[in-house]
Design a protein around this motif. Structure first.
Motif, PDB file in Angstrom:
ATOM      1  N   TYR A   1      -5.336   8.778  -1.008  1.00  0.00           N
ATOM      2  CA  TYR A   1      -4.722   7.735  -0.176  1.00  0.00           C
ATOM      3  C   TYR A   1      -4.095   6.627  -1.027  1.00  0.00           C
ATOM      4  CZ  TYR A   1      -6.965   9.760   3.971  1.00  0.00           C
ATOM      5  OH  TYR A   1      -7.345  10.593   4.993  1.00  0.00           O
ATOM      6  N   VAL A   2      -4.797   6.321  -2.101  1.00  0.00           N
ATOM      7  CA  VAL A   2      -4.235   5.310  -3.013  1.00  0.00           C
ATOM      8  C   VAL A   2      -2.953   5.815  -3.650  1.00  0.00           C
ATOM      9  CG1 VAL A   2      -4.675   3.941  -5.100  1.00  0.00           C
ATOM     10  CG2 VAL A   2      -6.507   4.359  -3.462  1.00  0.00           C
ATOM     11  N   LEU A   3      -2.935   7.092  -4.039  1.00  0.00           N
ATOM     12  CA  LEU A   3      -1.732   7.651  -4.660  1.00  0.00           C
ATOM     13  C   LEU A   3      -0.540   7.604  -3.711  1.00  0.00           C
ATOM     14  CD1 LEU A   3      -3.291  10.713  -6.524  1.00  0.00           C
ATOM     15  CD2 LEU A   3      -2.402   8.612  -7.537  1.00  0.00           C
ATOM     16  N   TRP A   4      -0.768   7.926  -2.431  1.00  0.00           N
ATOM     17  CA  TRP A   4       0.336   7.847  -1.471  1.00  0.00           C
ATOM     18  C   TRP A   4       0.742   6.397  -1.203  1.00  0.00           C
ATOM     19  CZ3 TRP A   4       3.605  11.459  -0.575  1.00  0.00           C
ATOM     20  CH2 TRP A   4       3.229  12.793  -0.678  1.00  0.00           C
ATOM     21  N   THR A   5      -0.221   5.496  -1.304  1.00  0.00           N
ATOM     22  CA  THR A   5       0.121   4.067  -1.198  1.00  0.00           C
ATOM     23  C   THR A   5       1.015   3.655  -2.363  1.00  0.00           C
ATOM     24  OG1 THR A   5      -1.989   3.608  -0.083  1.00  0.00           O
ATOM     25  CG2 THR A   5      -0.822   1.732  -1.064  1.00  0.00           C
ATOM     26  N   TYR A   6       0.676   4.138  -3.567  1.00  0.00           N
ATOM     27  CA  TYR A   6       1.515   3.867  -4.730  1.00  0.00           C
ATOM     28  C   TYR A   6       2.922   4.431  -4.538  1.00  0.00           C
ATOM     29  CZ  TYR A   6      -2.516   2.403  -7.587  1.00  0.00           C
ATOM     30  OH  TYR A   6      -3.603   1.738  -8.108  1.00  0.00           O
ATOM     31  N   THR A   7       3.000   5.612  -3.983  1.00  0.00           N
ATOM     32  CA  THR A   7       4.314   6.234  -3.751  1.00  0.00           C
ATOM     33  C   THR A   7       5.151   5.397  -2.804  1.00  0.00           C
ATOM     34  OG1 THR A   7       3.304   8.420  -4.035  1.00  0.00           O
ATOM     35  CG2 THR A   7       5.475   8.333  -3.016  1.00  0.00           C
ATOM     36  N   LEU A   8       4.525   4.985  -1.707  1.00  0.00           N
ATOM     37  CA  LEU A   8       5.241   4.176  -0.715  1.00  0.00           C
ATOM     38  C   LEU A   8       5.734   2.876  -1.315  1.00  0.00           C
ATOM     39  CD1 LEU A   8       6.131   3.476   2.187  1.00  0.00           C
ATOM     40  CD2 LEU A   8       3.803   2.609   2.575  1.00  0.00           C
ATOM     41  N   PHE A   9       4.862   2.192  -2.055  1.00  0.00           N
ATOM     42  CA  PHE A   9       5.250   0.869  -2.557  1.00  0.00           C
ATOM     43  C   PHE A   9       6.115   0.948  -3.808  1.00  0.00           C
ATOM     44  CE2 PHE A   9       2.128  -0.619   0.433  1.00  0.00           C
ATOM     45  CZ  PHE A   9       2.706  -1.802   0.870  1.00  0.00           C
ATOM     46  N   THR A  10       6.188   2.101  -4.431  1.00  0.00           N
ATOM     47  CA  THR A  10       7.219   2.266  -5.455  1.00  0.00           C
ATOM     48  C   THR A  10       8.602   2.189  -4.812  1.00  0.00           C
ATOM     49  OG1 THR A  10       5.746   3.669  -6.768  1.00  0.00           O
ATOM     50  CG2 THR A  10       8.088   3.767  -7.282  1.00  0.00           C
ATOM     51  N   TYR A  11       8.731   2.806  -3.641  1.00  0.00           N
ATOM     52  CA  TYR A  11       9.973   2.685  -2.873  1.00  0.00           C
ATOM     53  C   TYR A  11      10.191   1.248  -2.402  1.00  0.00           C
ATOM     54  CZ  TYR A  11      11.474   7.556  -2.448  1.00  0.00           C
ATOM     55  OH  TYR A  11      11.970   8.806  -2.698  1.00  0.00           O
ATOM     56  N   VAL A  12       9.128   0.665  -1.845  1.00  0.00           N
ATOM     57  CA  VAL A  12       9.259  -0.684  -1.289  1.00  0.00           C
ATOM     58  C   VAL A  12       9.671  -1.679  -2.367  1.00  0.00           C
ATOM     59  CG1 VAL A  12       7.997  -2.608  -0.246  1.00  0.00           C
ATOM     60  CG2 VAL A  12       7.649  -0.280   0.603  1.00  0.00           C
ATOM     61  N   PHE A  13       9.002  -1.656  -3.512  1.00  0.00           N
ATOM     62  CA  PHE A  13       9.305  -2.617  -4.562  1.00  0.00           C
ATOM     63  C   PHE A  13      10.682  -2.367  -5.167  1.00  0.00           C
ATOM     64  CE2 PHE A  13       4.586  -3.640  -5.658  1.00  0.00           C
ATOM     65  CZ  PHE A  13       4.480  -4.323  -4.452  1.00  0.00           C
ATOM     66  N   THR A  14      11.084  -1.103  -5.261  1.00  0.00           N
ATOM     67  CA  THR A  14      12.441  -0.822  -5.763  1.00  0.00           C
ATOM     68  C   THR A  14      13.496  -1.376  -4.818  1.00  0.00           C
ATOM     69  OG1 THR A  14      11.710   1.189  -6.906  1.00  0.00           O
ATOM     70  CG2 THR A  14      14.049   1.003  -6.394  1.00  0.00           C
ATOM     71  N   LEU A  15      13.295  -1.170  -3.519  1.00  0.00           N
ATOM     72  CA  LEU A  15      14.263  -1.663  -2.535  1.00  0.00           C
ATOM     73  C   LEU A  15      14.279  -3.181  -2.476  1.00  0.00           C
ATOM     74  CD1 LEU A  15      13.678   0.916   0.359  1.00  0.00           C
ATOM     75  CD2 LEU A  15      15.543   0.849  -1.309  1.00  0.00           C
TER      76      LEU A  15
ATOM     77  N   PRO B   1      -6.458  -4.151  -0.992  1.00  0.00           N
ATOM     78  CA  PRO B   1      -7.502  -3.731  -0.051  1.00  0.00           C
ATOM     79  C   PRO B   1      -7.658  -2.212   0.049  1.00  0.00           C
ATOM     80  CG  PRO B   1      -6.214  -5.523   0.884  1.00  0.00           C
ATOM     81  CD  PRO B   1      -5.515  -5.106  -0.370  1.00  0.00           C
ATOM     82  N   ILE B   2      -6.538  -1.488   0.061  1.00  0.00           N
ATOM     83  CA  ILE B   2      -6.621  -0.023   0.116  1.00  0.00           C
ATOM     84  C   ILE B   2      -7.255   0.522  -1.158  1.00  0.00           C
ATOM     85  CG2 ILE B   2      -5.235   2.099   0.144  1.00  0.00           C
ATOM     86  CD1 ILE B   2      -3.277   0.674   1.985  1.00  0.00           C
ATOM     87  N   ARG B   3      -6.855  -0.021  -2.299  1.00  0.00           N
ATOM     88  CA  ARG B   3      -7.417   0.432  -3.571  1.00  0.00           C
ATOM     89  C   ARG B   3      -8.925   0.160  -3.613  1.00  0.00           C
ATOM     90  NH1 ARG B   3      -3.474  -1.196  -7.700  1.00  0.00           N
ATOM     91  NH2 ARG B   3      -4.115  -3.296  -7.165  1.00  0.00           N
ATOM     92  N   TYR B   4      -9.336  -0.997  -3.134  1.00  0.00           N
ATOM     93  CA  TYR B   4     -10.758  -1.331  -3.132  1.00  0.00           C
ATOM     94  C   TYR B   4     -11.536  -0.431  -2.171  1.00  0.00           C
ATOM     95  CZ  TYR B   4     -15.032  -4.064  -2.810  1.00  0.00           C
ATOM     96  OH  TYR B   4     -16.348  -4.454  -2.831  1.00  0.00           O
ATOM     97  N   ARG B   5     -10.913  -0.124  -1.040  1.00  0.00           N
ATOM     98  CA  ARG B   5     -11.592   0.702  -0.027  1.00  0.00           C
ATOM     99  C   ARG B   5     -11.884   2.101  -0.557  1.00  0.00           C
ATOM    100  NH1 ARG B   5     -13.646   3.990   2.486  1.00  0.00           N
ATOM    101  NH2 ARG B   5     -13.675   4.405   4.731  1.00  0.00           N
ATOM    102  N   TYR B   6     -10.948   2.662  -1.324  1.00  0.00           N
ATOM    103  CA  TYR B   6     -11.094   4.059  -1.722  1.00  0.00           C
ATOM    104  C   TYR B   6     -11.500   4.259  -3.185  1.00  0.00           C
ATOM    105  CZ  TYR B   6      -9.040   5.250   2.753  1.00  0.00           C
ATOM    106  OH  TYR B   6      -8.821   5.385   4.095  1.00  0.00           O
ATOM    107  N   THR B   7     -11.459   3.220  -4.007  1.00  0.00           N
ATOM    108  CA  THR B   7     -11.839   3.389  -5.419  1.00  0.00           C
ATOM    109  C   THR B   7     -12.945   2.448  -5.850  1.00  0.00           C
ATOM    110  OG1 THR B   7     -10.214   1.797  -6.269  1.00  0.00           O
ATOM    111  CG2 THR B   7      -9.478   4.078  -5.973  1.00  0.00           C
ATOM    112  N   GLY B   8     -13.145   1.382  -5.111  1.00  0.00           N
ATOM    113  CA  GLY B   8     -14.213   0.454  -5.465  1.00  0.00           C
ATOM    114  C   GLY B   8     -13.786  -0.669  -6.381  1.00  0.00           C
TER     115      GLY B   8
END
Length: 811
Positions: free
Chosen positions: A148-162, A124-131
């Motif tokens: 915003y998408v890039l920071w979302t990627y950063t956050l979920f790189t941590y989340v998925f690693t953990l 949803p975030i990717r669609y909102r800001y990139t289409g």
């Protein structure tokens, strides 16, 4: 940053290729699945081969009490397999099977969580800001991604690693706990035995070695077997097998020429309800004969046999014939020439000729057994208790390097005795040859793998073959087929063929046990598919690596190949897994081997051997698929979803095979898990490196910098595992042994009147570490087999009835 609009043509192309792959893979997979459901009912002795009377072994006995599969229902088996619990898998298939399936369960849980995050938050975030919902597939021009998408990627790189490390350690603890409880209940000879290598010449004798151990105070010894240089005895037995095979072929030819069948085809032809775990879980000897198969079979008997007289009918007729008229009075004695290759020289009676050769070789074997063979540097020491064996296996016995090295011994049935007799020089030569061969193959495969990547690009095809490029431009269906689907099928074919070379080359390396050999095959095959079919394939499209920007190039290639990998995972999951159910190798073996190579009763017994489930073939590719899925986890929801589907289907397919269709003779006691753990960590590091490269390409240096701690955390997890978990993955804790025998009787495996703590202890019952060639029976030719009996001719020419032999899975 701006929000670019994707090229509509590229969007449509990606959707077209993905939908076409789903359609093609679904059609292929559905055909295979329906064929399996029909063939399973028609030929249960092929697809439930562990449980029929042709394979009475620890496999058939241990799995007798599994839930029964419906004999006539096409799809009823699905619910039965689905309801089998992990405890039942452990009880009936053993620890290795549970550890293998635990990997798939872990992947399913991990990817289910990642898919949920991706669908509910990232997309949803990717669609909102990139289409667009999923990651970009348009690589003809550079695209920027919203901050915003890039920071979302950063956050979920941590989340998925953990999340990944949580599930990895959670399942590691589960495997360790299960392993300790399971092995702690055992008291088999394998659990009490250590293998001692590097024995100096002065101690290569049972009595001297026992005295030396007593001086070390390592505990009470039950028995010692020093491995001796039995190479000449090995050679004699190999020659005996060749002579015996020829003699049996001529006996069968002779009997059939005189109207006597050597096996009752109705006892061997697959028929409904003819196996254990079909219908009521017991074997029916009153099956309806397969009339058409009997008519077409060259070994069928034209006389009708009532169900009551089927048992022993073939053997009874041969014995009766031998009693009424000697065999040498019958006609059609086969002839052979005694010269070179059986082509030149005078003709002679083939049966007499090879009978004499067998007699000579048997006398030579008897003499060789009585000779004194010099001791080797290896011995098996069986202690009085499991606890003592565990302590000895972890002890340092000698201050000299490579002297008196102890390891837990493989199970007696797991030992490759021919390799155990190799000298150090021979073993080192084999290791060098194998290493050189693998290195050369890896270099040779670089060219075809890099060429495969070029097929993905229509511009390359247009430059190399202008007419084909023009044709693909004019016909979208052809472009979809050549650039979208063909590379995934070529990739799959390479991944199916080359691993068999690694199995063969590993068998030449000189490993002393089948379990060690299998673990080595896993490592070699993973190295091949990871280096050649992932790194080389992925990095082949980059212009140069000389600038040192590996992360950038990796990120570029990963984005470029996203469509290829989603198509590959779809093909593997929907299209290829159902064919694994079909056991194509086993099916072809029945088709061709029975036609061309199945000539004798011994060949027939080997034909009905259940297929061996080889971890070296089946495990490396799922590990690679997991790595690919994790690498794309943040950027591509569709690859995550395809990966989840892959592991769901794979878990079910492998669960059925490990329980009902295949056997797994190697006994590695779950030691495959450390291999899985380390390669999972490798996948996480590649994932983090790819994300750093992705941020660098977008000039999002703050995001890239924020990921700097992740590789350190991941390596710390690996260090923690090596320091605190690995010993429990290899050895049994003493407290587990003490608590192991307090389990209730309900947890034991009961076979007949004998109770075993585990299925692995059951198959090691009554086994020893005595060299088999010293005690094997020198039986004469096997000329007939029927039900549970076999008919042989002993050295005096007298017919002898014996219980049916169990043909080893490694023969």
């Amino acid at each position: 940053m701006s929000s670019p609009i994707r090229d509509p043509d590229e969007v449509r192309r990606s959707a077209r290729i993905a939908s076409t792959q789903i359609l093609v893979a679904s059609v292929l997979g559905s055909m295979a699945f329906l064929a399996f459901c029909a063939l399973r009912v028609r030929y249960p002795k092929i697809y439930v081969a562990n449980f029929n009377h042709l394979n009475r072994s620890h496999h058939s006995l241990s799995r007798r009490h599994l839930p029964s599969l419906p004999a006539k229902s096409l799809f009823g088996w699905i619910s039965v397999v689905f309801r089998v619990t992990e405890a039942q898998v452990l009880e009936h298939a053993g620890l290795d099977a549970v550890v293998f399936l635990s990997f798939f369960k872990m992947c399913i849980k991990l990817l289910a969580v990642c898919v949920s995050f991706s669908l509910c938050i990232i997309s949803p975030i990717r669609y909102r800001y990139t289409g667009y919902i999923d990651g970009p597939d348009d690589h003809k021009k550079k695209q920027s991604i919203h901050v915003y998408v890039l920071w979302t990627y950063t956050l979920f790189t941590y989340v998925f690693t953990l999340v990944a490390t949580y599930f990895l350690f959670n399942h590691t603890l589960h495997v360790i706990t299960m392993r300790q409880n399971y092995l702690g209940k055992q008291d088999s000879i394998a659990d009490r035995t250590v293998k001692l290598s590097g024995i100096p010449a002065t101690l290569r004798d049972e009595s001297e070695l026992k005295k030396h151990f007593h001086t070390l105070g390592m505990g009470e010894i039950d028995s010692i077997v020093v491995v001796r240089e039995w190479n000449n005895l090995n050679g004699l037995f190999k020659l005996r097998r060749r002579i015996l095979s020829r003699l049996e072929s001529y006996w069968v030819e002779y009997l059939r020429a005189n109207g006597y069948s050597t096996s009752d085809v109705n006892n061997f032809r697959p028929s409904v309800g003819a196996s254990y775990n079909m219908e009521n879980g017991v074997e029916s000897y009153r099956d309806v004969p397969d009339t058409q198969s009997s008519i077409n079979s060259p070994t069928s008997d034209s006389r009708s046999v009532s169900p009551q007289s089927v048992h022993g009918s073939v053997i009874d007729r041969i014995v009766e014939a031998s009693g009424s008229s000697p065999f040498d009075d019958l006609d059609h004695r086969p002839k052979t020439r005694t010269g070179f290759l059986g082509i030149f020289g005078p003709k002679t009676d083939a049966i007499d000729h090879y009978t004499q050769q067998l007699s000579v070789i048997d006398k030579e074997i008897s003499r060789a057994r009585t000779r004194e063979h010099p001791g080797s540097s290896t011995a098996f020491i069986t202690m009085k208790s499991v606890a003592q064996a565990q302590m000895v296996a972890q002890a340092v016995l000698d201050p000299k390097v490579n002297h008196l090295i102890t390891n837990l011994a493989p199970a007696p049935h797991d030992i490759i005795w021919d390799n155990l007799c190799l000298t150090r020089k021979e073993r080192n030569a084999r290791i060098f040859f194998v290493t050189l061969s693998i290195t050369l193959l890896s270099i040779v495969l670089v060219k075809p793998v890099t060429d495969l990547t070029k097929i993905l690009s229509i511009s390359y095809i247009s430059n190399a073959w202008p007419s084909l490029g023009a044709f693909l431009d004019a016909h979208r269906w052809a472009e979809t087929l050549i650039t979208g689907l063909l590379p995934t099928y070529l990739f799959t074919i390479m991944n199916m063929v080359i691993p068999y070379f690694y199995i063969w080359i590993t068998s030449k390396q000189g490993y002393t046990s089948h379990s060690d050999e299998e673990l080595s095959v896993i490592s070699k095959n993973f190295f091949y598919i990871f280096v050649n079919l992932f790194l080389v394939f992925t990095m082949a499209g980059t212009a140069s690596l000389s600038d040192g920007k590996i992360a950038n190039h990796l990120a570029q290639s990963v984005q470029k190949l996203s469509l290829f990998y989603v198509d590959l995972i779809i093909l593997q999951g929907l299209g290829i897994f159902p064919y694994k159910l079909l056991l194509m190798g086993n099916l072809l073996r029945f088709s061709f081997r029975s036609l061309f190579w199945c000539k004798t009763p011994r060949d027939l017994l080997k034909l009905y051997q259940p297929p061996v489930f080889n971890f070296g073939l089946q495990l490396p590719q799922p590990i690679l698929i997991l790595i690919v899925t994790i690498v794309y986890s943040v950027m591509s929801t569709k690859i995550l979803s395809a990966g989840l589907l892959y592991f769901l289907i794979g878990y079910f397919v492998y669960k059925y095979q490990l329980l009902y269709a295949c056997v797994h003779p190697p006994h590695s006691t779950g030691k495959v898990w450390p291999l899985i753990f380390r390669r999972f960590i490798l996948g996480l590091l590649i994932f983090q490196l790819t994300m750093v490269g992705t941020f660098a390409l977008q000039k999002a240096y703050y995001c890239a910098t924020c990921l700097a701690p992740l590789p350190l955390v991941t390596m710390a997890c690996l260090w923690n595992y090596q320091q605190n978990y690995i010993s429990l993955s290899l050895f049994i804790a003493l407290r587990s042994i003490e608590n192991g025998h307090t389990e209730t009787e309900d947890a034991e495996t009961v076979v007949g009147t004998t109770k075993y703590a585990t299925v692995d202890e059951q198959r090691e019952f009554n086994t020893t570490y005595e060299y088999p060639r010293l005690i094997d029976n020198l039986d004469g030719p096997l000329i007939a087999v029927d039900r549970n009996e076999m008919l042989l001719i002993n050295s005096d020419g007298i017919l002898e009835r014996k219980p049916q032999i169990h043909v080893s899975e490694w023969d």
